[in-house]
Design a protein around this motif. Structure first.
Motif, PDB file in Angstrom:
ATOM      1  N   ARG A 148       0.742  -1.220   0.093  1.00  0.00           N
ATOM      2  CA  ARG A 148      -0.111   0.069   0.004  1.00  0.00           C
ATOM      3  C   ARG A 148       0.869   1.183   0.072  1.00  0.00           C
ATOM      4  N   LEU A 149       2.136   1.155   0.481  1.00  0.00           N
ATOM      5  CA  LEU A 149       2.969   2.290   0.543  1.00  0.00           C
ATOM      6  C   LEU A 149       3.450   2.796  -1.076  1.00  0.00           C
ATOM      7  N   GLU A 150       3.459   1.794  -1.831  1.00  0.00           N
ATOM      8  CA  GLU A 150       4.019   2.124  -2.952  1.00  0.00           C
ATOM      9  C   GLU A 150       2.986   3.158  -3.769  1.00  0.00           C
ATOM     10  N   ALA A 151       3.682   3.994  -4.506  1.00  0.00           N
ATOM     11  CA  ALA A 151       2.620   4.806  -5.367  1.00  0.00           C
ATOM     12  C   ALA A 151       2.058   4.158  -6.302  1.00  0.00           C
ATOM     13  N   PRO A 152       0.741   4.147  -6.622  1.00  0.00           N
ATOM     14  CA  PRO A 152      -0.044   3.324  -8.008  1.00  0.00           C
ATOM     15  C   PRO A 152       0.447   4.252  -9.098  1.00  0.00           C
ATOM     16  N   GLN A 153       0.641   3.372 -10.147  1.00  0.00           N
ATOM     17  CA  GLN A 153       1.227   3.751 -11.445  1.00  0.00           C
ATOM     18  C   GLN A 153      -0.482   4.170 -12.158  1.00  0.00           C
ATOM     19  N   PRO A 154      -0.317   5.286 -12.973  1.00  0.00           N
ATOM     20  CA  PRO A 154      -1.409   5.920 -13.634  1.00  0.00           C
ATOM     21  C   PRO A 154      -1.740   4.741 -14.796  1.00  0.00           C
TER      22      PRO A 154
END
Length: 120
Positions: free
Chosen positions: A111-117
Motif C-alpha cells: 500500500r505504501l508504493e505509489a500507484p501507477q497511472p
C-alpha cells in the motif's frame, strides 16, 4: 505476580494455600503478564440442607481483569473448576492479544508504493 488468598467463613490452611498456588502455576506458564491474582474461598449457605463451597478468582492483567467463580460441594473441586475456567479465558485473551499485534493493513509495503497511472 502477587497472590492474595482470603477465606470467607472458612480458615485457609497451609495445605489449601499450597494447593491453590500449585494450581495457579499452570496459568502463569501460559501467560506471564499477570499483575496480581486475588482468590476468595468461601462457604455459602443457600439453605440449611446444602452447603456450597465457593472459589472466586480475580486476575488483573495489563488493561484487563478476568473474573471466574465456581460453586461445588468440595472446596478443592471448586478450586479445580475455577482454575480450569480461568485457564480457558487466559488462553482466549492471549490469542486475542497476539492476533492484534500484526502489522496493520494501512502500513503494509504494497500500500505504501505509489500507484501507477493507467497507460504508462
Amino acid at each position: 505476580m502477587n497472590l492474595l488468598l482470603t477465606g470467607q467463613h472458612v480458615d485457609v490452611s497451609p495445605a489449601l494455600r499450597e494447593y491453590v498456588e500449585k494450581k495457579l502455576e499452570r496459568i502463569t506458564r501460559h501467560f506471564d503478564q499477570i499483575i496480581d491474582i486475588a482468590v476468595v474461598l468461601g462457604v455459602e449457605k443457600p439453605s440449611e440442607k446444602e452447603k456450597r463451597q465457593r472459589a472466586e478468582i480475580n486476575m488483573r492483567l495489563k488493561g484487563n481483569v478476568i473474573h471466574v467463580e465456581h460453586f461445588a460441594e468440595d472446596l478443592y473441586a471448586a478450586v479445580d473448576c475455577a482454575v480450569d475456567k480461568l485457564d480457558r479465558q487466559v488462553l482466549k485473551y492471549k490469542g486475542k492479544v497476539q492476533d492484534h499485534q500484526h502489522e496493520s493493513i494501512k502500513r503494509s509495503p504494497e500500500r505504501l508504493e505509489a500507484p501507477q497511472p493507467p497507460g504508462v
